[in-house]
Design an enzyme around this catalytic site. Sequence first.
Site, PDB file in Angstrom:
ATOM      1  N   HIS A 103       0.115   5.150  -2.265  1.00 36.74           N
ATOM      2  CA  HIS A 103       1.192   6.142  -2.198  1.00 36.74           C
ATOM      3  C   HIS A 103       0.658   7.555  -2.018  1.00 36.74           C
ATOM      4  O   HIS A 103       1.299   8.388  -1.388  1.00 36.74           O
ATOM      5  CB  HIS A 103       2.090   6.031  -3.430  1.00 36.74           C
ATOM      6  CG  HIS A 103       3.042   4.887  -3.313  1.00 36.74           C
ATOM      7  ND1 HIS A 103       2.904   3.728  -4.024  1.00 36.74           N
ATOM      8  CD2 HIS A 103       4.115   4.717  -2.500  1.00 36.74           C
ATOM      9  CE1 HIS A 103       3.864   2.892  -3.661  1.00 36.74           C
ATOM     10  NE2 HIS A 103       4.612   3.463  -2.753  1.00 36.74           N
ATOM     11  N   GLU A 119      10.358  -6.969   0.466  1.00 39.33           N
ATOM     12  CA  GLU A 119       8.970  -6.627   0.136  1.00 39.33           C
ATOM     13  C   GLU A 119       8.254  -7.764  -0.592  1.00 39.33           C
ATOM     14  O   GLU A 119       7.076  -7.636  -0.903  1.00 39.33           O
ATOM     15  CB  GLU A 119       8.928  -5.410  -0.800  1.00 39.33           C
ATOM     16  CG  GLU A 119       9.606  -4.190  -0.260  1.00 39.33           C
ATOM     17  CD  GLU A 119       9.596  -3.049  -1.254  1.00 39.33           C
ATOM     18  OE1 GLU A 119       8.710  -2.203  -1.147  1.00 39.33           O
ATOM     19  OE2 GLU A 119      10.466  -3.021  -2.142  1.00 39.33           O
ATOM     20  N   ASP A 141       4.221  -3.407   0.693  1.00 40.90           N
ATOM     21  CA  ASP A 141       4.204  -4.328  -0.445  1.00 40.90           C
ATOM     22  C   ASP A 141       4.238  -5.781   0.016  1.00 40.90           C
ATOM     23  O   ASP A 141       3.596  -6.639  -0.592  1.00 40.90           O
ATOM     24  CB  ASP A 141       5.393  -4.045  -1.372  1.00 40.90           C
ATOM     25  CG  ASP A 141       5.068  -2.915  -2.338  1.00 40.90           C
ATOM     26  OD1 ASP A 141       3.931  -2.900  -2.841  1.00 40.90           O
ATOM     27  OD2 ASP A 141       5.920  -2.045  -2.552  1.00 40.90           O
TER      28      ASP A 141
END
Length: 540
Positions: A187, A426, A450
């Site tokens: 992230h 995901e 993900d």
Amino acid sequence: MEIFKGTATFSGIAIGKILYYSRGEYQIRQSMAGSVKKEILAFRDASLHAAADLKSQYEEKRLLNQQEAYAFFRQIELLESESFRRAIEDCIKSEKVNAAYAVMLNRDEMTETFRGLEASFIAEKLEDIREISGCLIRILGGSSARINLGDEPVILVTESLSPTEIMEMDKNRLLAVVMHHGSADSHTSIVAKTMEIPTLVDVMADDEWEGRTAIVDGYTGTLYIDPDEEVLKEYKLRLEADRKEKEALLRFRDETDETADGKKIGLYANIGNMSDLNNVLYYGAAGIGLLRSEFQYLGRESAPRESELFQTYKKLAEVMGDRPAVIRTADLGADKQAAYLDIPEETNPIMGNRGIRLCLDREKLFRAQLRAIYRASAYGSLAMMYPMISSEKELDEIEAIIREVKEELTGKKVPFRDIETGIMIETPAAVMIARELAKRVDFLSIGTNDLTQYTLAMDRQNPLLKDKYDDHHPAILRMIRMVVDAGHQEGCRVGICGEIAADTQLTETFLRMGVDFLSVVPACILPVRKALRETDLGRE
Ligand code: PEP
Ligand code: MG
């Protein structure tokens, strides 16, 4: 000259001085103001102090340098103005935040409002606001502003950065980021990408580099320390060429998102917070495909209140107007932690209480967000989607809460719209039940970041796996096709919002699979638009 090789996670070239950052530098944290009155008094006291300080500096400079003295005079006027005082005191009252945080919010809001306006008096005013805000924050004991990058833009070198740390930095002062830890899909790298900061990971950071000149090549993943004259000259030319290339792409800014044979595609932007909106508008994105709403929950002492969330979403709706803006409900947990969430230690947080699981577990927090989204829906074209779904049962629970939220708002005569909803795909489980899920929502958005880590059973953040973690794995491409087919069988739109959506080598493949929309970081809007406009689906 020394040369180091790393992995580039966002392209671009930067030349500048290194700032070595180690955690623990000052940051202002929002804390619930114990007493609004106390914080207002603290602010007034700090204003008096700051004004006295500025007045003595003015007196000192007055006879020596009129121009410099005038700057202090302007700042005193601004500090003592009714509008400045009221803006901050209103913020303390309405947001129930401490004085230092209110000063910071006001400063950021003013900066945002005036950003991009060229007039010199505006630049002067902004400088004054920054100066007096910094001064007030110091007096209030909140130290200076966020993470201090200094006055000149820098190449930041560090062991590691959290998404919150990078998000809190002033992107105008950040030329590039070089980290030891991290990966392309972490992230932190995604936030850096959204901020358009060339970034390298996997470079052994050294605090001895502080203050030295460096070049970051975010195409080849190379870092040059104390570059030779020749290399420096070459990179200055490349920097200019890079700038020109980006400028050339701007001709696509007002073009529509359709293939050469006329198929319309949704090309949307992924953003982390409201300051990214400028770039969304600048690059002419057709909407927001993913607002990672959890970033508003990070780097603070308590969860944002419904009123604060509402204001943010309302602004989002108003700025985007008719263009859709998809808010992903908070995907907290795993690598996005906040102390106040008090998540018990987990052996495997990536597979732990995160995303929708955490929200359903903390219903009060979730309800506040849903209410804020519905209240803001009256002001534009908002939609929302849920992260990390793995079962229909989760949807049953979400729908029950939404029903109650809507009843409550209707009962109180609060206007709202029946907004579109979507599900992030995901987890492999969500892929397998995509058809059932598609029956219940308007769109499916495939989160390949993900989905890759759960399908390959490889932590997306683990630098040791960087050569093995492969979001282009045939299993992932096949899953995308499965989800598109399943969604379409139920009349549901399907798109991709993971990082892979920006890979222009795959644009044609995605379009041939029937993908309805792609959502990418703002800086990738134009390259993807170019690629899809050049794709002719009629050609075999
Ligand atoms: C994803 O997982 O692909 C996604 C878009 O969400 P995030 O990167 O925020 O986990
Ligand atoms: Mg995800």
